[in-house]
Design a protein around this motif. Structure first.
Motif, short mmCIF file in Angstrom:
data_model
loop_
_atom_site.label_atom_id
_atom_site.label_comp_id
_atom_site.label_asym_id
_atom_site.label_seq_id
_atom_site.Cartn_x
_atom_site.Cartn_y
_atom_site.Cartn_z
N GLY A 141 2.76 1.55 -3.18
CA GLY A 141 2.01 2.30 -4.49
C GLY A 141 2.09 3.66 -4.39
N VAL A 142 2.02 4.27 -2.97
CA VAL A 142 2.07 5.84 -2.75
C VAL A 142 3.59 6.16 -3.16
CG1 VAL A 142 2.23 7.75 -1.17
CG2 VAL A 142 0.25 5.68 -0.94
N GLY A 143 4.62 5.35 -2.76
CA GLY A 143 5.83 5.73 -3.28
C GLY A 143 6.21 5.77 -4.69
N SER A 144 5.44 4.79 -5.44
CA SER A 144 5.35 4.61 -6.77
C SER A 144 4.82 5.74 -7.54
CB SER A 144 4.81 3.44 -7.51
OG SER A 144 5.20 3.32 -8.75
N VAL A 145 3.88 6.43 -7.00
CA VAL A 145 3.13 7.27 -7.66
C VAL A 145 3.93 8.98 -7.59
CG1 VAL A 145 0.86 9.02 -7.39
CG2 VAL A 145 0.83 6.33 -7.31
N LEU A 146 4.35 8.93 -6.37
CA LEU A 146 5.18 10.05 -6.27
C LEU A 146 6.23 10.09 -6.97
CD1 LEU A 146 5.08 10.25 -2.29
CD2 LEU A 146 3.95 12.01 -3.84
N MET A 201 2.47 0.54 -10.26
CA MET A 201 1.63 0.53 -9.36
C MET A 201 0.94 -0.82 -9.40
SD MET A 201 -0.29 4.21 -10.18
CE MET A 201 -1.82 3.83 -9.27
N TYR A 216 2.08 -3.34 -6.88
CA TYR A 216 1.83 -3.48 -5.69
C TYR A 216 0.20 -3.66 -5.36
CZ TYR A 216 6.01 -0.96 -5.89
OH TYR A 216 7.49 -0.34 -6.12
N LEU A 264 7.71 2.92 1.34
CA LEU A 264 7.89 4.14 0.64
C LEU A 264 9.28 3.95 -0.09
CD1 LEU A 264 6.81 7.06 0.49
CD2 LEU A 264 8.28 7.54 2.24
N GLY A 281 8.64 1.60 -3.15
CA GLY A 281 7.93 1.93 -4.34
C GLY A 281 8.84 3.09 -5.33
N VAL A 328 0.93 -1.14 0.14
CA VAL A 328 0.15 -0.08 0.01
C VAL A 328 0.69 1.39 -0.02
CG1 VAL A 328 -1.61 1.38 1.38
CG2 VAL A 328 -2.02 -1.09 1.10
N ILE A 329 1.75 1.10 0.81
CA ILE A 329 2.62 2.43 1.04
C ILE A 329 3.52 2.45 -0.36
CG2 ILE A 329 4.48 3.55 2.07
CD1 ILE A 329 1.62 3.56 3.63
#
Length: 397
Positions: free
Chosen positions: A61-66, A340, A343, A112, A115, A58-59
């Motif tokens: 995925g956030v790291g990949s988007v950023l 994404m 993840y 984080l 990702g 989950v985290i």
């Protein structure tokens, strides 16, 4: 028209990218081979372990988007310089954690970093592949797998020696941080990575429709990968009753065959094309999971994990390579989108396999990724390269 020879700068960037992939594979395997040990240390139930494992993807995925957002502006080198050492430190903190809340915090930090590095290193790999003018991305993933085998081997040795988790993690991660920091100085800079001057503006025009088969294949791949990475050692422990020295080789055998296939993967892709290679890989992975489900002992279980590694090995690098072809401006957005689903697959894999195992057992649970591995066979047609005009249109319209 003959492919131009790579320059010394191209070779330097390729070597640096190899180093980044190596560190990421070592980091990943060092932590994931000790899931069963962490479960025992903190007295976690299977349900609690499943929830803990879900934190990472989950985290991540956030790291990949950023990473996708920042890379289109600042390039992926800066991202890797910051977040890869962060991921290494997080592994050591997971070993040092004296309570479940501290372990969760370490997992958040690791997620984080994971990702950001996964997205950033594949952006670098695609940039190098573009500069070389031929398929080279599978070779980077081969070294990732080799590093994961080294990580699993070290876990096996450390388990046999009775080393504590903090000592085992720190021994592997200290040199990893040094390698990462040195390599980051040689990676492609934004001017080398971004092909078009208006890369930020073209990022929003990367097509979703053509990416969907790649995203689904990536998701299904990582459902299988998550089942092995998260629960392989648990399966060996609870179902096969393997020793502490043998249990890590669920992941070790998987990564060993993944590495072996990826070494020659680029040559196979050049000869037969990515669609055919992915289709064959899906079929072999399906057979591998069937072998795991039916395995009666340690030897055959490890053989099943090894066969699965052969099949799944080609899917991730070809997904990223195909995404790179859909983003000729080199923004990294297509790669971040596909990543994404890495993840998402991990989340589904952890929840699905963990949930089935809780209500039945791990042998039955491993039948779930078997079905999704078979679906990759159908999705393989989406990996066929489109004509040049079709591919470049979204970035130039």
């Amino acid at each position: 028209m003959p492919t131009p020879l790579p320059t010394s700068r191209d070779r330097q960037a390729r070597l640096a990218t190899f180093a980044v992939f190596f560190v990421q594979g070592l980091t990943f395997a060092t932590l994931l081979t000790q899931v069963a040990a962490l479960q025992r240390k903190h007295g976690l139930s299977d349900d609690q372990l499943t929830l803990l494992l879900l934190v990472v993807p989950v985290i991540a995925g956030v790291g990949s988007v950023l990473a996708g957002v920042l890379a289109s502006r600042f390039g992926s080198r800066l991202i890797l310089r910051v977040v890869q050492p962060l991921a290494c430190v997080a592994v050591v903190l997971a070993g040092l954690a004296s309570s479940v809340p501290l372990l969760v915090a370490a997992n958040v930090l690791f997620g984080l970093g994971l990702g950001g590095v996964d997205a950033g290193m594949n952006m670098q790999g695609v940039a190098v592949e573009r500069r070389y003018g031929r398929a080279v991305l599978t070779g980077f993933h081969a070294l990732w797998s080799a590093a994961a085998v080294i990580g699993a081997g070290w876990a096996s040795v450390a388990g046999g020696l009775g080393l504590s988790l903090p000592a085992m993690f720190a021994t592997a991660m200290a040199p990893a941080v040094v390698i990462s920091l040195i390599a980051s100085t040689w990676l492609c800079v934004p001017q080398e990575e971004h092909v078009a001057a208006d890369a930020v503006q073209t990022a929003s025009r990367v097509p979703w429709k053509a990416i969907i088969p790649l995203c689904l294949a990536m998701c299904f791949l990582y459902v299988g990968d998550a089942s092995i990475s998260n629960y392989g050692s648990v399966f060996m422990d609870k179902i096969i009753h393997a020793t502490a020295a043998v249990a890590p080789w669920a992941l070790g055998a998987y990564q060993a065959t993944t590495f072996a296939v990826r070494v020659g993967g680029d040559f196979a892709v050049r000869r037969y094309g990515p669609a055919m290679i992915v289709r064959i890989g899906g079929a072999i992975a399906t057979l591998g999971f069937a072998a795991i489900v039916a395995a009666p002992n340690e030897v055959l279980a490890v053989a099943g994990f090894a066969l699965t590694g052969i099949g799944l090995s080609v899917v991730a690098p070809q997904s990223f390579s195909a995404a790179g072809r859909l983003d000729p401006a080199g923004t990294g957005v297509a790669i971040a989108r596909v990543n994404m689903f890495n993840y998402l697959g991990f989340i589904v894999g952890a929840a699905l396999v963990g949930g089935i195992a809780d209500s039945a057992d791990y042998r039955i649970a491993f039948a779930a990724p078997l079905v999704l591995a078979a679906a990759i066979i159908v999705l393989a047609r989406g990996f066929q390269p489109a004509p040049a005009a079709t591919v470049t249109a979204p970035a130039t319209s």
